[in-house]
Design an enzyme around this catalytic site. Sequence first.
Site, short mmCIF file in Angstrom:
data_model
loop_
_atom_site.label_atom_id
_atom_site.label_comp_id
_atom_site.label_asym_id
_atom_site.label_seq_id
_atom_site.Cartn_x
_atom_site.Cartn_y
_atom_site.Cartn_z
N GLU A 191 -27.11 24.10 14.89
CA GLU A 191 -27.87 25.33 14.68
C GLU A 191 -27.91 26.14 16.00
O GLU A 191 -27.70 27.33 16.01
CB GLU A 191 -29.28 24.98 14.23
CG GLU A 191 -29.87 26.05 13.35
CD GLU A 191 -31.18 25.61 12.74
OE1 GLU A 191 -31.43 24.39 12.66
OE2 GLU A 191 -31.96 26.49 12.36
N ARG B 1 -28.68 9.04 8.75
CA ARG B 1 -29.25 8.89 7.41
C ARG B 1 -28.19 8.93 6.32
O ARG B 1 -28.40 8.43 5.21
CB ARG B 1 -30.36 9.93 7.19
CG ARG B 1 -31.57 9.67 8.09
CD ARG B 1 -32.66 10.70 7.89
NE ARG B 1 -32.27 12.03 8.29
CZ ARG B 1 -32.34 12.51 9.54
NH1 ARG B 1 -32.83 11.74 10.50
NH2 ARG B 1 -31.95 13.74 9.82
#
Length: 178
Positions: free
Chosen positions: A103, A66
């Site tokens: 993460e 993106r």
Amino acid sequence: MPLSIDRGAVIRGLIRDVPDFPKKGILFKDITPLLADPRGFHMVLDALAEEFVGLHLDAIVGIESRGFIFGAALAARLNCSFVPVRKPGKLPAAVDRVRYALEYGEGHLEMHKDSISEGANVLIVDDLLATGGTAAGAAELVRGQGGIVTACAFVVELSFLGGRERLVPMPVKSIVTY
Ligand code: AMP
């Protein structure tokens, strides 16, 4: 349309929350409604271009995938190069590779070896700043080729995840913050 329109509010209204994507417990910030709205997309590019127009950027590095959408459009507006940073195995020529923290776990990012000239001023662009691991990895690739990271820019910042602190001393610009 009045000139005093609240750009941040319009852009925020075009970002859709999708719960439990890509896995349970993640609230995904979906930018596709923003891309579908020409006025909203212009507003994002205006906000970013206004921030960086005077800075003499040589290149914008966009992060897959993106970050390509916003980074490439912004590079065309600011008359600088666009350089893609991609997941492993996607770029066809010789690459530099870094490992970066996700993460949970880690991943790799690649950039063509001949992307950045020594001393080039580079802006890193992605759609969203979460923990900052991805942008930090891209910055490492840029510095590895002798580039200077002038700033990092994002459409969305999840400030509670501390990405901005992780990217210190690089300046961070984001359009909407949660
Ligand atoms: P980070 O490395 O933690 O800053 O994660 C940033 C990258 O993960 C960006 O490329 C984002 O597109 C993606 N990302 C992380 N969290 C989200 C989220 N909640 N919604 C949408 N994209 C996300």
